[in-house]
Design a protein around this motif. Structure first.
Motif, PDB file in Angstrom:
ATOM      1  N   UNK A 208       0.806  -1.225   0.000  1.00 53.13           N
ATOM      2  CA  UNK A 208       0.000   0.000   0.000  1.00 53.13           C
ATOM      3  C   UNK A 208       0.837   1.272   0.000  1.00 53.13           C
ATOM      4  N   UNK A 209       2.073   1.174   0.496  1.00 52.74           N
ATOM      5  CA  UNK A 209       2.869   2.381   0.720  1.00 52.74           C
ATOM      6  C   UNK A 209       3.479   2.896  -0.577  1.00 52.74           C
ATOM      7  N   UNK A 210       3.392   4.205  -0.840  1.00 54.16           N
ATOM      8  CA  UNK A 210       4.020   4.735  -2.060  1.00 54.16           C
ATOM      9  C   UNK A 210       5.547   4.667  -1.958  1.00 54.16           C
ATOM     10  N   UNK A 211       6.186   4.628  -3.110  1.00 58.88           N
ATOM     11  CA  UNK A 211       7.640   4.435  -3.179  1.00 58.88           C
ATOM     12  C   UNK A 211       8.407   5.467  -2.349  1.00 58.88           C
ATOM     13  N   UNK A 212       7.911   6.704  -2.336  1.00 57.39           N
ATOM     14  CA  UNK A 212       8.668   7.759  -1.631  1.00 57.39           C
ATOM     15  C   UNK A 212       8.671   7.570  -0.116  1.00 57.39           C
ATOM     16  N   UNK A 213       7.755   6.722   0.394  1.00 57.35           N
ATOM     17  CA  UNK A 213       7.752   6.481   1.847  1.00 57.35           C
ATOM     18  C   UNK A 213       8.209   5.059   2.193  1.00 57.35           C
ATOM     19  N   UNK A 214       8.504   4.273   1.183  1.00 59.14           N
ATOM     20  CA  UNK A 214       8.760   2.837   1.398  1.00 59.14           C
ATOM     21  C   UNK A 214       9.954   2.578   2.317  1.00 59.14           C
ATOM     22  N   UNK A 215      10.961   3.474   2.277  1.00 58.11           N
ATOM     23  CA  UNK A 215      12.161   3.267   3.102  1.00 58.11           C
ATOM     24  C   UNK A 215      11.843   3.270   4.595  1.00 58.11           C
ATOM     25  N   UNK A 216      10.655   3.792   4.959  1.00 61.10           N
ATOM     26  CA  UNK A 216      10.303   3.828   6.389  1.00 61.10           C
ATOM     27  C   UNK A 216       9.959   2.436   6.926  1.00 61.10           C
ATOM     28  N   UNK A 217       9.574   1.537   6.023  1.00 59.34           N
ATOM     29  CA  UNK A 217       9.253   0.167   6.463  1.00 59.34           C
ATOM     30  C   UNK A 217      10.544  -0.615   6.593  1.00 59.34           C
ATOM     31  N   UNK A 218      10.707  -1.282   7.723  1.00 58.08           N
ATOM     32  CA  UNK A 218      11.894  -2.126   7.904  1.00 58.08           C
ATOM     33  C   UNK A 218      11.429  -3.531   8.286  1.00 58.08           C
ATOM     34  N   UNK A 219      11.879  -4.491   7.513  1.00 58.97           N
ATOM     35  CA  UNK A 219      11.595  -5.882   7.844  1.00 58.97           C
ATOM     36  C   UNK A 219      12.761  -6.397   8.677  1.00 58.97           C
ATOM     37  N   UNK A 220      12.465  -7.162   9.719  1.00 66.17           N
ATOM     38  CA  UNK A 220      13.583  -7.755  10.459  1.00 66.17           C
ATOM     39  C   UNK A 220      13.118  -9.045  11.144  1.00 66.17           C
ATOM     40  N   UNK A 221      14.096  -9.797  11.650  1.00 64.17           N
ATOM     41  CA  UNK A 221      13.818 -10.995  12.434  1.00 64.17           C
ATOM     42  C   UNK A 221      13.001 -12.031  11.685  1.00 64.17           C
ATOM     43  N   UNK A 222      12.172 -12.783  12.426  1.00 67.35           N
ATOM     44  CA  UNK A 222      11.392 -13.870  11.805  1.00 67.35           C
ATOM     45  C   UNK A 222      10.440 -13.370  10.712  1.00 67.35           C
ATOM     46  N   UNK A 223       9.944 -12.130  10.853  1.00 61.28           N
ATOM     47  CA  UNK A 223       9.041 -11.580   9.835  1.00 61.28           C
ATOM     48  C   UNK A 223       9.790 -11.430   8.501  1.00 61.28           C
ATOM     49  N   UNK A 224      11.022 -10.961   8.569  1.00 59.77           N
ATOM     50  CA  UNK A 224      11.830 -10.828   7.348  1.00 59.77           C
ATOM     51  C   UNK A 224      12.063 -12.209   6.718  1.00 59.77           C
ATOM     52  N   UNK A 225      12.369 -13.198   7.551  1.00 59.39           N
ATOM     53  CA  UNK A 225      12.587 -14.558   7.033  1.00 59.39           C
ATOM     54  C   UNK A 225      11.345 -15.086   6.324  1.00 59.39           C
ATOM     55  N   UNK A 226      10.188 -14.883   6.974  1.00 59.36           N
ATOM     56  CA  UNK A 226       8.936 -15.368   6.377  1.00 59.36           C
ATOM     57  C   UNK A 226       8.643 -14.652   5.060  1.00 59.36           C
ATOM     58  N   UNK A 227       8.859 -13.331   5.062  1.00 63.14           N
ATOM     59  CA  UNK A 227       8.605 -12.552   3.834  1.00 63.14           C
ATOM     60  C   UNK A 227       9.501 -13.038   2.700  1.00 63.14           C
ATOM     61  N   UNK A 228      10.798 -13.170   2.983  1.00 61.74           N
ATOM     62  CA  UNK A 228      11.729 -13.575   1.927  1.00 61.74           C
ATOM     63  C   UNK A 228      11.399 -14.974   1.418  1.00 61.74           C
ATOM     64  N   UNK A 229      11.043 -15.849   2.343  1.00 61.67           N
ATOM     65  CA  UNK A 229      10.694 -17.221   1.974  1.00 61.67           C
ATOM     66  C   UNK A 229       9.518 -17.236   0.989  1.00 61.67           C
ATOM     67  N   UNK A 230       8.472 -16.492   1.337  1.00 61.96           N
ATOM     68  CA  UNK A 230       7.273 -16.429   0.502  1.00 61.96           C
ATOM     69  C   UNK A 230       7.578 -15.772  -0.846  1.00 61.96           C
ATOM     70  N   UNK A 231       8.318 -14.662  -0.814  1.00 59.37           N
ATOM     71  CA  UNK A 231       8.610 -13.918  -2.050  1.00 59.37           C
ATOM     72  C   UNK A 231       9.502 -14.743  -2.978  1.00 59.37           C
ATOM     73  N   UNK A 232      10.388 -15.529  -2.382  1.00 60.56           N
ATOM     74  CA  UNK A 232      11.266 -16.401  -3.153  1.00 60.56           C
ATOM     75  C   UNK A 232      10.480 -17.538  -3.816  1.00 60.56           C
ATOM     76  N   UNK A 233       9.643 -18.222  -3.021  1.00 61.00           N
ATOM     77  CA  UNK A 233       8.849 -19.342  -3.566  1.00 61.00           C
ATOM     78  C   UNK A 233       7.893 -18.861  -4.653  1.00 61.00           C
ATOM     79  N   UNK A 234       7.312 -17.692  -4.412  1.00 56.25           N
ATOM     80  CA  UNK A 234       6.367 -17.139  -5.387  1.00 56.25           C
ATOM     81  C   UNK A 234       7.094 -16.846  -6.708  1.00 56.25           C
TER      82      UNK A 234
END
Ligand SMILES: [Zn+2]
Length: 265
Positions: A208-234
């Motif tokens: 949902x976040x526009x590109x100019x604000x995207x840097x404010x989101x930081x993925x870390x820890x188990x959430x980052x692992x889950x995100x990368x796992x899903x994005x990779x498999x997809x």
């Protein structure tokens, strides 16, 4: 009459030797999309092209169309940004290489997308600023899938259409490209990767976040692992192949080291 000289904003995606002196360079351009061009004498020229036709460089190129060829004739290149820090740090470079592989898989010659062009610049800039590289990769991929027309459904269950609720569990079904809730029959549910509520929420925010604000989101820890796992498999499912530079990220030990550090905490 010599062919008309044209100009483009271009990011270097690939560079191959061609004979003794020339280079064939693949660009992703703001206006003309993915194109390849020949830079005559680029391996010898110290003036026009030196240190410019490097992977990931952001350039202003001057070119003309070549008769009877899909290749452009590259006259000149001016450097907007070389993203020097990428070249000094193997984790940043490997992440940029992974991003490059996704772009090369998704975009054919002549295909253009201004949003994708801006997204690539955003990712290279953030890597160059030494933002956490795996977080940049995850954010890039969330936006990338939307750019190429495969935005995953993260806001409601694919099966029953119910918007995400806090009491339910969710799995990401990469075959259908979205989440399925635990209230739905297990046949559709089983084929997915389990996601925590935190992961579902941050993936929604990133979409949902526009590109100019995207840097404010930081993925870390188990959430980052889950995100990368899903994005990779997809991605593997969409392109029906391995992402070879992803294996490099793994084999370089970056994900592994980070996980090991987490385990020690
Ligand atoms: Zn459901």
């Amino acid at each position: 009459m010599s062919p008309r000289s044209l100009e483009a904003e271009a990011i270097v995606l690939d560079c191959q030797d061609h004979g003794e002196a020339d280079l064939i360079v693949t660009f992703f351009c703001l206006d003309i999309g993915r194109v390849s061009g020949i830079a005559k004498g680029a391996k010898r020229s110290q003036r026009r092209f030196v240190n410019k036709l490097e992977l990931f460089s952001f350039l202003h190129i001057t070119y003309s169309d070549l008769a009877n060829s899909s290749l452009l004739f590259i006259h000149d290149a001016e450097l907007h940004a070389s993203f020097l820090n990428l070249r000094k740090n193997i984790a940043l470079y490997t992440t940029a290489t992974t991003i490059r592989e996704f772009i090369l898989m998704a975009m054919r010659d002549g295909e253009r997308d201004e949003n994708l062009f801006r997204l690539i610049l955003w990712a290279l800039h953030n890597l160059d600023m030494k933002q956490p590289h795996l977080s940049v990769l995850a954010l890039f991929l969330v936006k990338f899938y939307a750019c190429i027309g495969y935005k995953p459904q993260m806001h409601a269950c694919l099966s029953c259409g119910t918007p995400v609720l806090s009491g339910l569990e969710y799995r990401f079904n990469y075959l259908s490209g979205g989440i399925v809730c635990s209230a739905c029959p297990s046949t559709t549910h089983q084929a997915g990767i389990r996601l925590s509520q935190g992961t579902v929420k941050i993936l929604q925010s990133a979409q949902d976040m526009p590109l100019e604000r995207l840097h404010r989101l930081k993925f870390s820890g188990p959430v980052l692992d889950e995100c990368l796992n899903v994005l990779h498999y997809y991605g593997r499912h969409l392109f029906q192949r391995d992402i070879s530079s992803w294996n490099m990220l793994n084999s370089c030990g970056y994900m592994g080291k980070r996980l090991a550090r987490q385990a020690q905490r």
